[in-house]
Design a protein around this motif. Structure first.
Motif, PDB file in Angstrom:
ATOM      1  N   LEU A  62      32.556 139.905  -4.872  1.00 58.56           N
ATOM      2  CA  LEU A  62      32.742 140.384  -6.314  1.00 58.56           C
ATOM      3  C   LEU A  62      33.541 139.550  -7.050  1.00 58.56           C
ATOM      4  O   LEU A  62      33.394 138.904  -8.081  1.00 58.56           O
ATOM      5  CB  LEU A  62      33.337 141.872  -6.618  1.00 58.56           C
ATOM      6  CG  LEU A  62      33.369 142.184  -7.757  1.00 58.56           C
ATOM      7  CD1 LEU A  62      32.179 141.919  -8.662  1.00 58.56           C
ATOM      8  CD2 LEU A  62      33.853 143.791  -7.964  1.00 58.56           C
ATOM      9  N   ALA A  63      34.643 138.905  -6.268  1.00 50.26           N
ATOM     10  CA  ALA A  63      35.625 137.821  -6.896  1.00 50.26           C
ATOM     11  C   ALA A  63      34.825 136.532  -7.191  1.00 50.26           C
ATOM     12  O   ALA A  63      35.051 136.239  -8.087  1.00 50.26           O
ATOM     13  CB  ALA A  63      36.815 137.782  -5.731  1.00 50.26           C
ATOM     14  N   ALA A  64      34.035 136.271  -6.073  1.00 52.28           N
ATOM     15  CA  ALA A  64      33.266 135.029  -6.481  1.00 52.28           C
ATOM     16  C   ALA A  64      32.130 135.271  -7.633  1.00 52.28           C
ATOM     17  O   ALA A  64      32.106 134.430  -8.493  1.00 52.28           O
ATOM     18  CB  ALA A  64      32.377 134.884  -5.262  1.00 52.28           C
ATOM     19  N   LEU A  65      31.666 136.606  -7.716  1.00 59.07           N
ATOM     20  CA  LEU A  65      30.814 136.667  -9.030  1.00 59.07           C
ATOM     21  C   LEU A  65      31.496 136.479 -10.276  1.00 59.07           C
ATOM     22  O   LEU A  65      31.135 136.256 -11.167  1.00 59.07           O
ATOM     23  CB  LEU A  65      29.991 138.074  -8.578  1.00 59.07           C
ATOM     24  CG  LEU A  65      29.182 138.232  -7.710  1.00 59.07           C
ATOM     25  CD1 LEU A  65      28.530 139.678  -7.475  1.00 59.07           C
ATOM     26  CD2 LEU A  65      28.026 137.157  -7.696  1.00 59.07           C
ATOM     27  N   ARG A  66      32.812 137.220 -10.210  1.00 53.65           N
ATOM     28  CA  ARG A  66      33.619 137.235 -11.438  1.00 53.65           C
ATOM     29  C   ARG A  66      34.130 135.979 -11.924  1.00 53.65           C
ATOM     30  O   ARG A  66      33.856 135.540 -13.044  1.00 53.65           O
ATOM     31  CB  ARG A  66      34.951 138.145 -11.232  1.00 53.65           C
ATOM     32  CG  ARG A  66      34.776 139.585 -11.068  1.00 53.65           C
ATOM     33  CD  ARG A  66      35.968 140.301 -11.067  1.00 53.65           C
ATOM     34  NE  ARG A  66      35.688 141.700 -11.097  1.00 53.65           N
ATOM     35  CZ  ARG A  66      36.339 142.912 -10.880  1.00 53.65           C
ATOM     36  NH1 ARG A  66      37.357 142.552  -9.981  1.00 53.65           N
ATOM     37  NH2 ARG A  66      35.896 144.003 -10.896  1.00 53.65           N
ATOM     38  N   SER A  67      34.504 134.959 -10.754  1.00 45.37           N
ATOM     39  CA  SER A  67      34.867 133.550 -11.154  1.00 45.37           C
ATOM     40  C   SER A  67      33.629 132.897 -11.661  1.00 45.37           C
ATOM     41  O   SER A  67      33.828 132.265 -12.695  1.00 45.37           O
ATOM     42  CB  SER A  67      35.361 132.876 -10.017  1.00 45.37           C
ATOM     43  OG  SER A  67      35.751 131.760 -10.222  1.00 45.37           O
ATOM     44  N   PHE A  68      32.521 133.289 -11.182  1.00 40.75           N
ATOM     45  CA  PHE A  68      31.179 132.574 -11.628  1.00 40.75           C
ATOM     46  C   PHE A  68      30.681 133.135 -13.164  1.00 40.75           C
ATOM     47  O   PHE A  68      30.368 132.325 -13.978  1.00 40.75           O
ATOM     48  CB  PHE A  68      29.789 132.755 -10.892  1.00 40.75           C
ATOM     49  CG  PHE A  68      28.539 132.250 -11.279  1.00 40.75           C
ATOM     50  CD1 PHE A  68      28.519 130.959 -11.331  1.00 40.75           C
ATOM     51  CD2 PHE A  68      27.540 133.049 -11.348  1.00 40.75           C
ATOM     52  CE1 PHE A  68      27.327 130.308 -11.806  1.00 40.75           C
ATOM     53  CE2 PHE A  68      26.463 132.648 -11.540  1.00 40.75           C
ATOM     54  CZ  PHE A  68      26.224 131.022 -11.788  1.00 40.75           C
ATOM     55  N   GLY A  69      30.884 134.436 -13.211  1.00 37.98           N
ATOM     56  CA  GLY A  69      30.947 134.907 -14.653  1.00 37.98           C
ATOM     57  C   GLY A  69      31.686 134.462 -15.759  1.00 37.98           C
ATOM     58  O   GLY A  69      31.114 134.102 -16.886  1.00 37.98           O
ATOM     59  N   ARG A  70      32.783 134.098 -15.639  1.00 38.81           N
ATOM     60  CA  ARG A  70      33.686 133.483 -16.332  1.00 38.81           C
ATOM     61  C   ARG A  70      33.449 132.171 -16.750  1.00 38.81           C
ATOM     62  O   ARG A  70      33.423 131.619 -17.760  1.00 38.81           O
ATOM     63  CB  ARG A  70      35.161 133.717 -16.032  1.00 38.81           C
ATOM     64  CG  ARG A  70      35.853 135.227 -15.933  1.00 38.81           C
ATOM     65  CD  ARG A  70      37.409 135.149 -15.605  1.00 38.81           C
ATOM     66  NE  ARG A  70      37.773 134.294 -14.417  1.00 38.81           N
ATOM     67  CZ  ARG A  70      37.897 135.259 -13.079  1.00 38.81           C
ATOM     68  NH1 ARG A  70      37.298 136.432 -13.165  1.00 38.81           N
ATOM     69  NH2 ARG A  70      38.110 134.646 -12.179  1.00 38.81           N
ATOM     70  N   TYR A  71      32.733 131.502 -15.632  1.00 37.40           N
ATOM     71  CA  TYR A  71      32.506 130.069 -15.923  1.00 37.40           C
ATOM     72  C   TYR A  71      31.247 130.186 -16.868  1.00 37.40           C
ATOM     73  O   TYR A  71      31.425 129.221 -17.642  1.00 37.40           O
ATOM     74  CB  TYR A  71      32.112 129.484 -14.406  1.00 37.40           C
ATOM     75  CG  TYR A  71      31.541 128.384 -14.652  1.00 37.40           C
ATOM     76  CD1 TYR A  71      32.063 126.901 -14.633  1.00 37.40           C
ATOM     77  CD2 TYR A  71      30.087 128.279 -14.357  1.00 37.40           C
ATOM     78  CE1 TYR A  71      31.507 125.956 -14.831  1.00 37.40           C
ATOM     79  CE2 TYR A  71      29.315 126.968 -14.591  1.00 37.40           C
ATOM     80  CZ  TYR A  71      30.136 125.876 -14.868  1.00 37.40           C
ATOM     81  OH  TYR A  71      29.552 124.553 -14.864  1.00 37.40           O
ATOM     82  N   LEU A  72      30.374 131.000 -16.485  1.00 37.79           N
ATOM     83  CA  LEU A  72      29.344 130.943 -17.326  1.00 37.79           C
ATOM     84  C   LEU A  72      29.443 131.421 -18.896  1.00 37.79           C
ATOM     85  O   LEU A  72      28.847 130.776 -19.935  1.00 37.79           O
ATOM     86  CB  LEU A  72      28.179 131.979 -16.926  1.00 37.79           C
ATOM     87  CG  LEU A  72      27.458 131.554 -15.544  1.00 37.79           C
ATOM     88  CD1 LEU A  72      26.649 132.719 -15.191  1.00 37.79           C
ATOM     89  CD2 LEU A  72      26.501 130.324 -15.816  1.00 37.79           C
ATOM     90  N   VAL A  73      30.510 132.222 -19.059  1.00 35.84           N
ATOM     91  CA  VAL A  73      30.863 132.546 -20.525  1.00 35.84           C
ATOM     92  C   VAL A  73      31.640 131.058 -21.175  1.00 35.84           C
ATOM     93  O   VAL A  73      31.274 130.781 -22.355  1.00 35.84           O
ATOM     94  CB  VAL A  73      32.039 133.645 -20.565  1.00 35.84           C
ATOM     95  CG1 VAL A  73      32.507 133.846 -21.902  1.00 35.84           C
ATOM     96  CG2 VAL A  73      30.978 135.117 -20.039  1.00 35.84           C
ATOM     97  N   ARG A  74      32.239 130.479 -20.299  1.00 33.36           N
ATOM     98  CA  ARG A  74      33.277 129.395 -20.885  1.00 33.36           C
ATOM     99  C   ARG A  74      32.401 128.218 -21.255  1.00 33.36           C
ATOM    100  O   ARG A  74      32.434 127.488 -22.078  1.00 33.36           O
ATOM    101  CB  ARG A  74      34.172 128.800 -19.723  1.00 33.36           C
ATOM    102  CG  ARG A  74      35.172 128.098 -20.440  1.00 33.36           C
ATOM    103  CD  ARG A  74      36.260 127.674 -19.189  1.00 33.36           C
ATOM    104  NE  ARG A  74      35.918 127.351 -17.769  1.00 33.36           N
ATOM    105  CZ  ARG A  74      36.127 128.420 -16.686  1.00 33.36           C
ATOM    106  NH1 ARG A  74      36.680 129.408 -16.893  1.00 33.36           N
ATOM    107  NH2 ARG A  74      35.561 128.021 -15.655  1.00 33.36           N
TER     108      ARG A  74
END
Length: 166
Positions: A80-92
């Protein structure tokens, strides 16, 4: 496509965040598993999954699938930590309007009690030092202090004679 965004994210981590090769490998594996899960949900190949399919339902479905397969809570939390980091990247990067992982709670870790010694084992341990020698008396005092005080090993090791109130 989502697969291309994962590759871009991993390159971003490598060159901009300078993460370790172990972290890169773990994130790559976690995101690839999530991509496969989304492809299975949509009935298509991983290369056909669009960025918009990385949504709240997809993330929750992936974590549910992990739980069903018997994955430990700590492993699911790391993913989930990896998914969260990826999600923030996609928003950025303006690929998604909002982070789909923001509303996902972290899986609970199983709480285990620490192992303990039986009374007979403690008595045997305390009787082991040879109290006829100076080193034996010191070792016995250390063991008794350790047992009676509940200190952590690191705290015991850091004690100095000045710390004792004689």
């Amino acid at each position: 496509m989502l697969r291309d965004e994962i590759k871009s994210f991993l390159a971003f981590l490598r060159y901009n965040r300078n993460v370790s090769s172990h972290t890169l490998r773990a994130y790559d594996g976690d995101l690839s598993q999530m991509l496969s899960s989304l492809a299975g949900r949509d009935g298509c190949r991983p290369s056909q999954v669009g960025v918009a399919r990385f949504d709240l339902d997809g993330v929750r479905g992936f974590l549910t699938e992990l739980r069903r397969r018997g994955s430990a809570g700590s492993s699911a939390g790391r993913r989930l930590a990896a998914l969260r980091s990826f999600g923030r990247y996609l928003v950025r990067e303006e690929k998604l309007p909002e982070d789909p992982t923001a509303l996902v709670g972290a899986p609970r870790k199983a709480e285990t009690l620490p192992a303990h010694l039986a009374l007979e084992e403690v008595a045997h341990l305390l009787d082991m030092p040879d109290v006829a020698t100076v080193a034996g008396r010191r070792d016995r005092a250390i063991l008794e202090l350790f047992y009676a005080s509940g200190l952590r090993l690191s705290e015991l090791v850091d004690l100095d004679l000045e710390d004792a109130n004689l």
